[in-house]
Write a protein that holds these residues in place. Sequence first.
Motif, short mmCIF file in Angstrom:
data_model
loop_
_atom_site.label_atom_id
_atom_site.label_comp_id
_atom_site.label_asym_id
_atom_site.label_seq_id
_atom_site.Cartn_x
_atom_site.Cartn_y
_atom_site.Cartn_z
N ARG A 93 -21.46 25.00 1.55
CA ARG A 93 -20.41 25.85 2.12
C ARG A 93 -19.74 25.14 3.31
N LEU A 94 -20.56 24.51 4.15
CA LEU A 94 -20.04 23.81 5.32
C LEU A 94 -19.12 22.67 4.91
N ALA A 143 -11.56 21.68 3.70
CA ALA A 143 -10.35 22.50 3.76
C ALA A 143 -9.64 22.34 5.11
N ALA A 144 -10.44 22.11 6.16
CA ALA A 144 -9.85 21.95 7.50
C ALA A 144 -9.30 20.55 7.70
N GLY A 197 -7.81 15.75 2.47
CA GLY A 197 -7.92 14.35 2.15
C GLY A 197 -9.28 13.75 2.45
N CYS A 198 -10.10 14.47 3.19
CA CYS A 198 -11.44 13.99 3.51
C CYS A 198 -12.46 14.51 2.50
N VAL A 199 -13.49 13.74 2.28
CA VAL A 199 -14.61 14.13 1.40
C VAL A 199 -15.87 14.14 2.24
N CYS A 200 -16.59 15.25 2.21
CA CYS A 200 -17.77 15.42 3.09
C CYS A 200 -19.08 15.26 2.32
N ILE A 252 -13.74 18.34 14.17
CA ILE A 252 -14.36 19.01 13.02
C ILE A 252 -15.78 18.47 12.80
N VAL A 253 -15.91 17.13 12.83
CA VAL A 253 -17.23 16.53 12.59
C VAL A 253 -18.20 16.93 13.69
#
Length: 619
Positions: A31-32, A38-39, A42-45, A153-154
């Motif tokens: 979920r995180l 979404a925030a 273009g990034c992948v977590c 964000i990180v």
Amino acid sequence: MTKPSTRLQSLQNEILEHIARGEPLAACMQRLCLRAEAAAPGCVCSVVTVDNDGLLRPLASPSLPASYAAAIDGIAVGPRVGSCGTAIYRGEPVEVVDIATDPLWEGLTELVLPLGLRASWSMPIKARDGRVVGAFAFYYRNLGRPRAIERRIVATCVHLCAIAIEHEEVRARNYRLAYFDTLTKLPNRTRFSDAITAMCANPAGRLGLMLIDIDNLKAINDTLGHAAGDALIAEIGARLSRELEGCLACRIGGDEFAVLVPSCDCAGRMRALATAVLAAMPPPVEHDGQSIVPSVTIGGVIADVAGTDSDTLRQNADLALYHAKETRRGGYVRFRHSLRSAMMRRIRIRRQVEDALGDERIIPYYQPIVRLDSGEIVGLEALARMRLGDSRIVTAGEFHEALLDPKVAYRATSRMLAAIVADMAEWQAAGLQFQHVALNVTAADFRKGDLFSRIVRTFDKAGVPLRHLVVEITEQVFMGGLRDGVARTMEAMRAHGISVALDDFGTGFASLTHLLDFPIDIIKIDRSFVGAIDSGARSGVIVESLQAMAKRLGMKIIAEGIETEGQASRLYEMGCSLGQGFLYSPPVPAPVVRELLQRFGPQGPTASLANSGKVANAA
């Protein structure tokens, strides 16, 4: 438009709420990652943890294929292990502007480049105590460094990851404390109770239950210390885990384990498992310079799950274990319905004996030991008898089952010791001559560890010299797993003038070996050999061999169960000079012994006890 700070606050509140509700860690991290992506379009977590062995364990990467997580699972962290492995190793952030050329990704680029990922940024996740417990990563499809908003964000995500992982550690620790034994790491009694209840609620199949008891644990704790006992328990737990694959092995008490065997369709499978466990026990456990040979006793039961409640299953396994400890210590017994009635009988007899011990109605009878050439009494063997409420006397054979209980056997020895010392003091005060009285002791007396001190205290208080005592033991005492303790006690007794006799010689498995390993003064030839001496040449050869061997070892021989003049003559011809049996006298009470010692003791007349009718009449 929603401000970034508001979005981050919303993300934080949402994740904290799910953590507080107890959402599984992996789901919470998934979920995180989705909220972070979404925030930061273009990034992948991804989120990874590190185990106690320093190996990466993927936790969440919802936008990456499952093959990626599988590929990194189990990779050791190090100074050049991509972004996450390096960040965890260093304990500091790692930014990679170009994965294709950065040496940190050397050998690992094939994992991410085919996925279209070109740059990465990993932050170590640290617990409050400073431990690095994982890493949070942003992957980029373009070359470059993270922007300021992405850094915020990180930072928020790493903080939330630390909270979630620590919360999971606490939950896992509490679960282990609640359901697992800290010493063996096996499931504990609570986990076992839940499991057996759940399995019995399943109406299909058959369920096996084994209860495994560690032999002599209390004696090991008392003699070698509780640290040695703990080492033994831990090692037995480890051996059970190795041997019982597919079963649920639990530690349910100080010296007891339980094993649930699902889908146990036949007694053969239970027997095979029990055999494997018993076969795994003999290798010694080394602790603080001491070598301990593990031994366990096993009781088992198999039942159709349908219609069987867990309490009944456990009671039946308990009955099997109790029976095994009484009749087959160090072995395996499976429950049969006949055990229940047999156990009820033993419980009744044990209560009778316990009551008799409390009322001092366990008394010694004495059988003379005589010289075969003259009938002169040279010693006496004390045999336990129980006087019932109606004054009837019953032999030990009628209450022998009660003496299989270690506590009862210990109390019986104490009672017999006090009674025979009182009789010996009385004979001594009367000026009667007697060489010795033999007392049978059990493995329970050696397990307690105070046999020698009990003997010394009792004899000193009565003023009777220790040289008048012979301690009789059977081979089962040697086989009880306390070889060193038994040998030390026997040496201490012999050093103070007490002789040691090996009773029922020839009926065990390794008697000749025991003659070499243990300090023995007297060998008592079992009545089975004496009874067959007239009819079988083999018995005569065995007795003659034993006599010759004992003579060379400096030991005395006493033949038990002599009933005829022919047996006595034959034994004497073979070189055996001492014996006992109904030919001379049955076991008799102390008042009769007094008269026998006056007539046939060392200073009595030379008339043979075997030719006197006095004993039979008096008894």
